[in-house]
Write an enzyme that holds these catalytic residues in place. Structure first.
Site, PDB file in Angstrom:
ATOM      1  N   HIS A 179       0.824  -1.215   0.000  1.00 25.38           N
ATOM      2  CA  HIS A 179       0.000   0.000   0.000  1.00 25.38           C
ATOM      3  C   HIS A 179       0.856   1.262   0.000  1.00 25.38           C
ATOM      4  CE1 HIS A 179      -2.244   3.266   2.029  1.00 25.38           C
ATOM      5  NE2 HIS A 179      -3.231   2.850   1.260  1.00 25.38           N
TER       6      HIS A 179
ATOM      7  N   CYS B 152      -3.827  -2.713 -14.607  1.00 25.72           N
ATOM      8  CA  CYS B 152      -3.651  -1.565 -13.704  1.00 25.72           C
ATOM      9  C   CYS B 152      -2.730  -1.914 -12.540  1.00 25.72           C
ATOM     10  CB  CYS B 152      -4.999  -1.077 -13.178  1.00 25.72           C
ATOM     11  SG  CYS B 152      -5.911  -2.330 -12.257  1.00 25.72           S
TER      12      CYS B 152
END
Length: 798
Positions: free
Chosen positions: A416, A737
C-alpha cells in the site's frame, strides 16, 4: 476566600499563560488573551485542575478507575480497551458531583449571565487537560468540546462529561504508551460565551506548508469549526503578507454543508444555500482584520501561533476562541536558532547512512522524523514530517498526504505505501527490515534525515547538496523544446486515487484514468462506515461525498474515460472507519475474505453498495459527466458477476455504448472462466499484484517470501496471454492496472506483443510509458515489414 491554587473556578481575566498547571493549556491561553491583550475573546471562566482532583477524590472514583486500569490485560486489544474505557466514563458521568463544586460552577454561570446581561446564555464548554510535573503536556485534541449549552444544570453535566473524556480509548492508550500515570493528569473545563458562528476557522502566524514566517495563513468554512478539524469540508484558504498586510494568495473552494447550532441547544448539519456555496466565507476586510489579530498574538507570545476564530451571525463580529503555540515550525526555528549554521546540515562526503530499504517511490526529501506505531496516533502527524512506521494501510492516507517522505519496516514494491506514495509523488522507501535494520529501530522522533528514495537510502542530517534542484533550463538565451508524444495504438491510462491531484495530472498525455481507487475518498473525506451512516440517518453523506470526489476526476479528465473501481476495502480496513466495528467480522486472512463483489449482493451490505451506485448515477446524470465508467473488483464466481450487474441494472445503471462495466482480473478463476465472464462485462483490467499472489500462492505483503513474488513469472504471462485471447474473441477489451508496467518496460513489451488494449500506470510513469509503448509498437511494425525481428523462444500458450 479560596486561594487560586485551591479555587474551583477562575475567571479568564484572572488567568495568565503561566497558569497551565491550574487550568491546562487551552484555558490559560484564553485567560492570557483576555487579561493581557486587546483582542476579542468570548468571555468566560474555567474550572480548575484542583476541582477535577477534588471531584475524583470525593466520589471515590480514583480507586475504581485504578482498579479497572490495573485489570487491563492488553492495551493492544481494542475490544478490551473500549470496554474498560466505557466503564470508566460511565462511572464518571454517573457519579454525583460534590454539592459545593456544583454550586461554584452554577454560581459562576449565574455571574456570567449577569455580566453579559443575558438570562441563561448559551456557552461553549471545552476540555483543557494538564499534567502534574509536566504542565506543557496538554494532550491536545484528545478531549471533548460541547457547543450551544444552556442552563446551569446542563453546564454542570457537561463539565462532568469533560472529566470523563480523559478516558476516551485514544487518550487512555496514549498515556499508557507514554507511560504516563493517569493520576498525574487533570482536566479543566473552559466555559465561555457561545459565538453563533456563521463562519469559523483556523489561522497560523506562519505558512505551515513551508515554514515561511513572512506570511499568515487563514482557513475558513461556513458554520461551526468542527468540520474543519474532521476534514468534512475543504476550507477557503488565504495567505496574507505580514509586511504589506495584503492577501497574496486566495483559494475559494465550493462548500456544500455546514454544522449549525440549533436554537434550543445542540447542533445539526445543514446544506449551504446554493447561492453561497462558491462565495468567500469571509470578506477580504475580515481576512485582513484576522491577520492583524494573528500578528498581535504572535508578537505577544513571541513564537509562531496556531489560532481558532469565529464570525458571529448576529453582530458580524470576529472573535478569537483559541490560541496555542504552533509546534512544527516553532520547533524547527528553535532548533535552527540554537546553533550556528544548523548542526543538522551535513556535506555529502560526510553523510552517514542510517537505514536502507527498497526504493518504492523515487524522490529526495529532508525533514524531521515522526515514528508512528499505531494508526490511532496518526492525527498527531504534522505536515512536512518524515513518516516512519511498520507498514501503511488505506486509513493512513490523511497522514501520508502530509508527509515529506515515507519509510516503512515492511512491505514490497506492491504494498500500500509503495503504490500510494508513487501516485502522490512522495519519496518512499519500504521493507527496511529486509535490509537487516528496521526503520523504527534506527530512527527516532526528532531526528533530521535526508531520504534518497531513488536509491533506497536514508542519511543522517540534512544533505543539502543532494536536495538542490537543477537550474531551470529556460534561462536567458535558451530555447526549451516542447515535449511531444507519438500517438499509440495501445492506450496509456493513468492510475489515480486522490481527487485533489486530478487537476495537477490532467495535462499528462494519458488517454484516461484506467483505475480510480474509491478507497481514497472514504479514508480522506468520509471517514465513516457506510452502514453506520445509514443507521445514523445520513446515507446522503456517502452519495454526496463520493460524487464530489469522483466528479473532480471525471471533470478534470473529460472527455477522456475514467474507470472507477468500486469499493475494495478488506474487513480490517472497513473496521477502521467510524462505526465499523459493529458491522465487520474478524477475519484472520482478510485479503482473501469478505471483499469486492462478495459484499455487494450480501443482504448485510447491499444497501451500502446501492449508495455507491447512486453516487455514480449522480456524477453521470446530474453532473452530466458521461465519461465515468465502473469496475467490479475481486469477482470470484461467474454467478457473482451476474448478481452484481443485475443489482446495477435495477438501480438504473445499464451497460450501453456510453456506460461500460469492467471487471478486475485478479483471481485465477477470472482467467480460466473468462469465456463465461464475458457475457456480463465489457472488459477486464488485470490486477497483476493480486493475480501473481494467487497464481504463485505468495503473500505479496510478506517480506519472507517477497523474493518469490514476480509478475514476470511464466505462469502469470500465460494467464494474461490466455485472457487477452479469450476476451478479444467476444469483443471485450483488456487493460492492466497493476504495478508491473510501471516497474518493468520489458513486461510492457510482452503485453503489447500479446495484444493488450490499454496499460494503466502511475502518474510519474505516464510519459515514459507513452514513449516506451510507441517504441515497442514501431518495433512490431518494423519486424513484420522486414521479417527479420527477434524470435521469442518462450511458449506462452496453455
Amino acid at each position: 476566600m479560596n486561594s487560586r491554587d485551591t479555587a474551583n473556578v477562575l475567571w479568564f481575566n484572572e488567568l495568565h499563560r503561566e497558569d497551565v498547571n491550574l487550568v491546562g493549556g487551552k484555558s490559560s491561553s484564553l485567560g492570557e488573551m483576555t487579561s493581557s491583550m486587546d483582542v476579542p475573546v468570548p468571555y468566560g471562566f474555567a474550572t480548575t485542575a484542583s476541582a477535577y482532583r477534588y471531584f475524583m477524590q470525593e466520589t471515590g472514583l480514583n480507586d475504581k478507575v485504578n482498579g479497572l486500569l490495573k485489570g487491563m490485560k492488553d492495551y493492544e486489544d481494542s475490544d478490551e480497551l473500549r470496554t474498560t474505557c466505557k466503564q470508566i466514563r460511565d462511572l464518571i458521568v454517573g457519579a454525583t458531583m460534590p454539592a459545593d463544586l456544583a454550586a461554584d460552577i452554577k454560581k459562576a454561570y449565574a455571574d456570567l449571565s449577569k455580566k453579559m446581561g443575558q438570562d441563561d446564555p448559551f456557552v461553549a464548554i471545552r476540555s483543557s487537560a494538564t499534567a502534574e510535573d509536566l504542565p506543557d503536556a496538554s494532550f491536545a485534541g484528545q478531549q471533548e468540546s460541547y457547543l450551544n449549552i444552556k442552563g446551569e444544570d446542563d453546564v454542570v453535566n457537561r463539565v462532568q462529561a469533560c472529566y470523563s473524556s480523559l478516558f476516551t480509548d485514544r487518550a487512555t492508550y496514549y498515556r499508557h504508551k507514554q507511560q504516563f500515570p493517569y493520576e498525574k493528569v487533570a482536566l479543566s473545563a473552559a466555559v465561555q460565551m457561545m459565538v453563533f458562528s456563521k463562519a469559523s476557522g483556523i489561522m497560523f502566524s506562519v505558512d505551515v506548508s513551508n515554514g515561511d514566517d513572512s506570511k499568515i495563513t487563514i482557513d475558513g468554512i461556513r458554520g461551526l469549526g468542527e468540520y474543519i478539524v474532521l476534514g468534512k469540508v475543504t476550507p477557503n484558504h488565504f495567505v496574507i503578507d505580514k509586511k504589506t498586510k495584503k492577501i497574496v494568495e486566495k483559494n475559494v473552494v465550493k462548500q456544500t454543508i455546514q454544522l449549525m447550532r440549533v436554537a434550543d441547544g445542540g447542533t445539526v448539519e445543514k446544506a449551504v444555500p446554493e447561492e453561497l456555496q462558491d462565495k468567500q466565507v469571509l470578506t477580504d476586510e475580515q481576512v485582513i482584520e484576522l491577520a492583524g489579530y494573528a500578528q498581535q498574538i504572535e508578537d505577544h507570545y513571541g513564537c509562531y501561533m496556531d489560532m481558532e476564530y469565529a464570525l458571529d451571525t448576529n453582530t458580524n463580529r470576529l472573535w478569537i476562541v483559541q490560541a496555542r503555540p504552533e509546534t512544527v515550525w516553532s520547533q524547527s526555528k528553535k532548533d535552527h536558532d540554537t546553533d550556528t549554521g544548523d548542526d543538522n546540515v551535513v556535506a555529502q562526503a560526510d553523510a552517514k547512512v542510517v537505514v536502507r530499504g527498497l526504493p518504492a517511490s523515487p524522490g529526495l526529501a529532508s525533514g524531521v522524523v515522526h515514528v508512528i506505531d499505531d494508526p490511532k496516533d496518526i492525527d498527531q502527524f504534522k505536515k512536512g514530517e518524515v513518516l516512519v512506521t511498520l507498514m501503511t494501510s488505506p486509513d493512513w492516507v490523511p497522514a501520508m498526504k502530509k508527509a515529506a517522505a515515507i519509510i516503512t519496516n515492511n512491505g514490497g514494491m506492491t504494498c500500500h505505501a509503495a503504490i500510494v506514495s508513487r501516485e502522490m509523488q512522495i519519496p518512499c522507501i519500504v521493507g527496511t527490515e529486509s535490509k537487516q535494520l528496521a526503520a523504527t529501530d534506527a530512527l527516532h522522533n526528532g531526528d533530521v534525515v535526508t531520504v534518497d528514495a531513488k536509491n533506497g537510502v536514508v542519511y543522517q542530517g540534512k544533505v543539502e547538496s543532494l536536495l538542490k534542484k537543477p537550474e531551470a533550463a529556460n534561462q536567458a538565451g535558451q530555447v526549451v523544446a516542447a515535449e511531444t508524444f507519438a500517438p499509440t495504438g495501445t492506450g496509456v491510462m493513468m492510475n489515480l486515487g486522490d481527487p485533489d491531484l486530478a487537476d495537477k495530472y490532467s495535462s499528462l498525455p494519458a488517454d484516461g484514468i484506467g483505475l480510480m481507487r474509491e478507497e481514497f475518498i472514504w479514508t480522506s473525506y468520509i471517514h465513516e462506515h457506510p452502514l453506520y451512516l445509514i443507521e445514523q440517518g445520513h446515507p446522503e453523506k456517502v452519495v454526496d461525498m463520493l460524487a464530489d470526489g469522483v466528479s473532480k476526476v471525471a471533470r478534470a479528465m473529460a472527455p477522456r474515460p475514467v474507470v472507477l473501481r468500486l469499493s475494495d476495502f478488506k474487513s480490517s480496513e472497513y473496521r477502521n472507519l467510524k462505526g465499523g466495528d459493529k458491522y465487520e467480522p474478524q477475519e484472520p486472512a482478510d485479503l482473501l475474505g469478505w471483499r469486492g463483489a462478495s459484499r455487494y449482493y450480501d443482504p448485510k451490505y447491499i444497501n451500502a453498495f446501492k449508495l455507491e451506485l447512486e453516487a455514480v448515477k449522480k456524477v453521470r446524470n446530474e453532473f452530466g459527466l458521461k465519461n465515468l465508467n465502473v469496475m467490479i473488483p475481486f469477482v470470484r464466481k461467474v454467478e457473482e458477476a451476474q448478481k452484481v450487474t443485475e443489482i446495477m441494472k435495477n438501480q438504473g445503471l445499464v451497460r450501453n455504448a456510453d456506460f461500460k462495466v469492467y471487471m478486475m482480473a485478479e483471481i485465477p478463476s477470472n482467467i480460466i472462466l473468462a469465456d463465461k465472464f464475458n457475457e456480463f462485462i465489457d472488459g477486464y483490467s488485470i490486477g497483476s499484484n493480486d493475480l501473481t499472489m494467487l497464481l504463485l500462492g505468495c503473500d505479496r505483503n510478506n517480506d519472507t517470501v517477497s523474493g518469490l513474488f514476480d509478475e514476470r513469472n511464466l505462469a502469470v504471462k500465460r494467464a494474461i496471454r490466455h485472457l487477452i485471447k479469450t476476451a478479444h474473441k467476444d469483443g471485450k477489451t483488456v487493460s492492466i492496472c497493476g504495478q508491473a508496467p510501471s516497474e518493468f518496460p520489458d513486461f510492457t513489451n510482452f503485453l503489447i506483443q500479446s495484444g493488450i488494449d490499454y496499460v494503466s500506470v502511475n502518474p510519474d510513469m505516464v510519459k515514459e510509458t507513452k514513449r516506451n509503448v510507441a517504441h515497442f509498437e514501431q518495433r512490431i511494425m518494423l519486424d513484420k515489414a522486414t521479417g527479420h525481428g527477434l524470435i521469442d523462444p518462450v511458449d506462452y500458450e496453455w
